[in-house]
Scaffold this active site. Structure first.
Site, short mmCIF file in Angstrom:
data_model
loop_
_atom_site.label_atom_id
_atom_site.label_comp_id
_atom_site.label_asym_id
_atom_site.label_seq_id
_atom_site.Cartn_x
_atom_site.Cartn_y
_atom_site.Cartn_z
CG ASP A 1 -1.97 -1.07 1.19
OD1 ASP A 1 -2.28 -1.55 0.09
OD2 ASP A 1 -2.49 -1.43 2.27
CE1 TYR B 1 3.52 -7.20 4.05
CE2 TYR B 1 2.85 -9.43 4.62
CZ TYR B 1 2.98 -8.42 3.69
OH TYR B 1 2.60 -8.64 2.39
CG ASP C 1 -5.18 2.34 5.76
OD1 ASP C 1 -6.03 3.26 5.74
OD2 ASP C 1 -4.68 1.88 4.72
NE ARG D 1 -5.38 -2.38 4.23
CZ ARG D 1 -6.16 -2.09 3.19
NH1 ARG D 1 -7.16 -1.22 3.31
NH2 ARG D 1 -5.96 -2.67 2.03
#
Length: 220
Positions: free
Chosen positions: A40, A68, A82, A174
């Site tokens: 993103d 991550y 987010d 997310r």
């Protein structure tokens, strides 16, 4: 000279994956360029970029697992899950490390995950986020993913925690935040994300855009 292979980019926040691929393509004079898994605009970290004949490796590398580092904030959420979105819900639940350690095991393994509505998920050839912006109604379908591990790294402040997540390709971090919060009867929003590994590729072997501009890089 023809440029072929893969370069590991350490993408910074604030630029789209496609934009940074085009920058690298231009800087290196490659005929073709692509990337192995979108980050993103707010995401940073490892973005493997294929160059020239390296684009033929797309199908082989795309479905590799990922690792991550991410920060989740609990007690509120947004329409995008987010910090880019508008706050939609809040409550006063105070999340503790003990609460997180208790529910994390229930999030591990193969499962059907519902993607965020604001995502690059394709609906009849169009991205979900573009349909939302045009006010077009649609339904997303859950996708099978696998979460291999979730490590609680540290608590940063009240209701703000850092995690390391190892998961299959196609997993939305997310959505993990949303599902984790739901298990504790609260809300959650992802405030940052950094990809540190993609298959066999590691962020420690990556290069910044500035290093590529300066000629300080290598191609696999």
């Amino acid at each position: 000279m023809k440029i072929n292979g893969i370069i590991l980019l350490n993408k910074e926040r604030g630029i789209s994956s496609n934009s940074v691929v085009n920058k690298v393509k231009y800087l290196l004079g490659a005929d073709k360029a692509g990337h192995l898994g979108t980050l993103d605009v707010l995401g940073e970290g490892l973005l493997p970029i294929t160059l020239g004949k390296g684009t033929k490796l797309f199908d082989y590398y795309l479905n590799k697992d990922k690792v991550y580092r991410t920060i989740f904030k609990f007690g509120e959420t947004t329409d995008t899950l987010d910090l880019e979105g508008e706050i939609t819900d809040k409550n006063d639940v105070v999340v503790t490390s003990e609460m997180l350690e208790k529910i994390i095991p229930s999030l591990i393994g193969k499962q059907l995950q519902m993607p965020p509505k604001y995502s690059a998920k394709k609906i009849k050839g169009r991205t979900a986020y573009s349909l939302i912006r045009q006010g077009i109604e649609f339904e997303l379908k859950p996708k099978e993913i696998e979460i291999y591990s979730i490590k609680l790294v540290k608590q940063i402040e009240q209701n703000v925690f850092e995690f390391e997540i190892h998961c299959s390709s196609g997993t939305y971090i997310r959505s993990i935040c949303r599902d984790m919060a739901d298990k504790m009867s609260t809300y959650g929003v992802m405030s940052s994300i950094q990809r540190t590994r993609c298959g066999d590729f590691d962020i420690n072997n990556s290069f910044t855009l500035q290093e590529i501009r300066d000629g300080k890089y290598s191609i696999i």
